[in-house]
Design an enzyme around this catalytic site. Structure first.
Site, mmCIF file in Angstrom:
data_model
loop_
_atom_site.group_PDB
_atom_site.id
_atom_site.type_symbol
_atom_site.label_atom_id
_atom_site.label_comp_id
_atom_site.label_asym_id
_atom_site.label_seq_id
_atom_site.Cartn_x
_atom_site.Cartn_y
_atom_site.Cartn_z
ATOM 1 N N ASP A 9 36.722 25.087 17.878
ATOM 2 C CA ASP A 9 36.945 23.835 18.473
ATOM 3 C C ASP A 9 36.604 22.733 17.244
ATOM 4 O O ASP A 9 35.371 22.483 17.055
ATOM 5 C CB ASP A 9 36.160 23.520 19.615
ATOM 6 C CG ASP A 9 36.028 22.006 20.181
ATOM 7 O OD1 ASP A 9 37.034 21.266 19.747
ATOM 8 O OD2 ASP A 9 35.329 21.684 21.075
ATOM 9 N N LYS A 71 39.442 13.443 12.002
ATOM 10 C CA LYS A 71 40.564 14.265 12.927
ATOM 11 C C LYS A 71 41.345 13.025 13.332
ATOM 12 O O LYS A 71 42.360 13.262 13.523
ATOM 13 C CB LYS A 71 39.858 14.809 13.804
ATOM 14 C CG LYS A 71 40.774 15.542 14.975
ATOM 15 C CD LYS A 71 39.838 16.212 15.979
ATOM 16 C CE LYS A 71 40.638 16.863 17.094
ATOM 17 N NZ LYS A 71 39.768 17.790 18.208
ATOM 18 N N GLU A 172 43.219 21.713 23.506
ATOM 19 C CA GLU A 172 41.776 21.763 24.097
ATOM 20 C C GLU A 172 41.758 21.960 25.363
ATOM 21 O O GLU A 172 40.930 22.804 25.782
ATOM 22 C CB GLU A 172 41.235 20.675 23.303
ATOM 23 C CG GLU A 172 40.703 20.911 21.935
ATOM 24 C CD GLU A 172 40.679 19.499 21.278
ATOM 25 O OE1 GLU A 172 40.624 18.580 21.977
ATOM 26 O OE2 GLU A 172 40.646 19.416 19.926
ATOM 27 N N ASP A 194 39.689 15.754 29.314
ATOM 28 C CA ASP A 194 38.916 15.790 28.077
ATOM 29 C C ASP A 194 38.814 14.591 27.375
ATOM 30 O O ASP A 194 39.883 14.259 26.739
ATOM 31 C CB ASP A 194 39.795 16.930 27.491
ATOM 32 C CG ASP A 194 39.288 17.338 26.272
ATOM 33 O OD1 ASP A 194 38.093 16.716 25.684
ATOM 34 O OD2 ASP A 194 39.648 18.228 25.301
#
Ligand code: AMP
Length: 608
Positions: A9, A71, A172, A194
């Site tokens: 992850d 990211k 994810e 999420d």
């Protein structure tokens, strides 16, 4: 025994790695015993590369050369809103790369974002190898469900740079659902909410017989914990400016200290009602006088500062439910993922929205890596009978004449998938076509993300509409796109796997649209569409003619004004559907136009 596949992850704030050991998914702790590692990379003064906790520890004193939240920049194009916002808020130097991509300058060296992400992935690889005592190379990496093709490609590239064999990129929330349902033999529809450090995703899944099928997904790749932190930072900077007339943002070290303290306060306020913010000697004035930040922040105030951010997540949930064609009551569980879901206000909002308490059985920081490891095993071990069916988060298509976007693959289509369509030339003697590959939902090409472009040349010189070009799209299980264009007469073919580095800014795209009118393609004439267009055009003409009278008659009445506004929206939508050659939408519009025209005729006739 099947080869071990690691699941990573790669988070905005923290990263986590897991494997499946003797049938049980486990997270691998780092050298400090922590199950997650900060997604941070720094360049020390002696040129040494620092990753994870070591990078985080020196971030305040080496703010300009410490990268976090990379990211948020991966696969982005120079000039995009996300990049502009990072330039303003990040203490490190963000510079333009050679392909209109984004690079980061650490000391004198320039790094691409996949390179910096690769250092984190490499650290995860080494941790696993130390734990297992053997080399590993196969990996499944997770990405936010809402990542587009460019962001997925760039993540895959990061894996390659790290010396890993990326066997799959998975979403994810899907990974989280996999970890939640693995080995439990359950049948139910669930939502995964999420909210991580940089991104928000919600996915609706149906789980049954070890099949995990995503029905819909929605999200925002620029909404996460960082935004909550910035709300606190903005408040502190504002108060300091008011009191001392000094802008703390101009001082990189002060900014990094503010960032640290803001995140800490936010996390503390998840368990206490009030916290102190103390930053002694934050800056010194020209007169050598040291100034401090000393204040209190309550949970209530934090919730007020971030209220709109929480609301945005709920709007996105509504969108996902609509796309899934489900009511909230049809869901049986909500899985919370990502560190930000520890915030009490977020949990309350989710409970209120769905009407029941979210599931407590999964660890929000670990569940995604565990799911990635399970997927890795499912792909390599024939005894693991888990099937994952995911969807593409964005529609995919090409630009057609008039600057419209023609969709070939609709969002939320199960991947892998492929689709083709025949297009024709739009000018007499046109010998080439330019295919602009786009991802997004707008009817206007320039409002979507440009993934790539290519030109098919050598077409037969013929009258417009005579030469046919077949364009075929494929989306892999990773969500990565490839496109082929074929001249149906000669068999001549051009193809691309759309690459992240071919990035262009929105301005350039707009310029390209104008400059390329001679190379345009049009959708092949379709009798059903032509008939619908004819009907819509005549209704539009009729309505347009009646507009002035209707407006005059009903002027002053709120109800009437509302009807006129709605009528204008319907007309605009119909014109867009004609431009985009979107038959299903046009048919819907014709019905609405029919109702509008009847209503207008009624209004006009009553006054005659
Ligand atoms: P992730 O990307 O899932 O690692 O999530 C990281 C985000 O969660 C960061 O913005 C953290 O500040 C935030 N976070 C972690 N723990 C907490 C907490 N206890 N309360 C509020 N936010 C948290």
């Amino acid at each position: 025994m099947a080869e071990i596949v690691i699941g990573i992850d790669l988070g905005t704030t923290n990263s986590c790695v897991a494997i499946v050991e003797e049938g049980t998914p486990v997270v691998i702790p780092n050298r400090g015993g922590y199950k997650t590692t900060p997604s941070m990379v720094a360049m020390a003064e002696n040129g040494k590369r620092l990753v994870g906790h070591i990078a985080k520890r020196q971030a305040i004193t080496n703010a300009e050369n410490t990268v976090y939240a990379a990211k948020r920049l991966i696969g982005r194009k120079w000039g995009s809103a996300a990049v502009r916002s990072s330039i303003e808020t990040m203490p490190y130097r963000i510079v333009e790369g050679p392909h209109h991509d984004v690079r980061i300058m650490l000391r004198d060296q320039v790094f691409s974002i996949p390179e910096l992400s690769a250092y984190i992935l490499q650290e995860m690889k080494i941790l696993t190898e130390e734990y297992l005592g053997e080399e590993v190379s196969k990996v499944v990496i997770t990405v936010p469900a809402y990542f587009n093709d460019g962001q997925r490609q760039a993540t895959k590239d990061a894996g390659l740079v790290a010396g890993l064999d990326v066997i799959r990129i998975i979403n994810e929330p899907t990974a989280a659902a996999l970890a939640y349902g693995f080995g439990r033999n359950i049948e139910r529809k669930v939502a995964v909410f999420d909210l991580g450090g940089g991104t928000f995703d919600v996915s609706i899944l149906e789980i049954g017989n070890n099949v995990f099928e995503v029905i819909a997904t929605a999200g925002d790749t620029f909404l996460g914990g960082e935004d909550f932190d910035h709300r606190i930072i903005d408040g502190l900077v504002f108060d300091f400016q008011e009191e001392h007339n000094i802008d703390l943002r101009k001082d990189k070290m002060a900014l990094q200290r503010l960032k640290d303290v803001a995140e800490k306060a936010k996390c503390e306020l998840s368990s206490v009602k009030e916290t102190e913010i103390n930053l002694p000697f934050i800056i010194s004035t020209g007169r050598n006088e040291a100034l401090h930040v000393q204040t209190k922040l309550s949970r209530e105030k934090l919730e007020e500062l971030c209220d709109d951010l929480v609301k945005r997540t709920l709007d996105i949930c509504t969108q996902a439910l609509q796309d899934a064609e489900l009511e909230k009551g049809e869901l049986e569980d909500v899985i919370l993922v990502g560190g930000m879901t520890r915030m009490p206000r977020v949990q309350q909002a989710v409970t209120q929205f769905f009407g029941f308490e979210p599931c407590k059985g999964v660890h929000p920081d670990e569940v995604v890596a565990l799911g990635a490891a399970i997927q890795g095993t499912a792909l390599t071990d024939t005894e693991c009978d888990v099937l994952l069916l995911d969807v593409t988060p964005h529609s995919l298509g090409i630009m057609i004449v008039g600057g419209y976007f023609h969709k070939l693959i609709e969002q939320n289509t199960t991947v892998p998938t492929s689709e083709s369509h025949t297009f024709t030339t739009v000018k007499d003697y046109q010998t080439s076509v330019k295919i602009l590959v786009l991802q997004g939902e707008s009817d206007r090409a320039e409002e979507n993300e440009l993934l790539g472009e290519f030109i098919l040349t050598g077409l037969r010189r013929a009258m417009k509409g005579e030469v046919e070009v077949d364009v075929a799209f494929a989306i892999s299980a990773d969500g990565i796109v490839s496109v082929t264009a074929k001249d149906l007469e000669t068999g001549l073919e051009q193809s691309i796997t759309v690459t992240a580095t071919s990035g262009l800014t929105e301005d350039e795209l707009r310029d390209m649209i104008e400059a390329n009118q001679d190379h345009m393609v049009d959708v092949q004439s379709n009798k059903e569409f032509d008939k619908a267009e004819h009907e819509a055009q005549s209704l539009l003409r009729e309505i347009e003619k009646m507009f002035p009278d209707v407006e005059q008659i009903i002027s002053g009445s709120d109800f009437g004004q509302d009807a006129v506004t709605k009528a204008r929206i319907v007309c605009d939508k119909a014109r867009s559907a004609i431009g985009a050659k979107n038959l299903p939408v046009l048919l819907e519009c014709i019905e609405a136009l029919g109702r509008t025209s009847n209503m207008f005729r009624g209004v006009v006739s009553k006054t005659r």
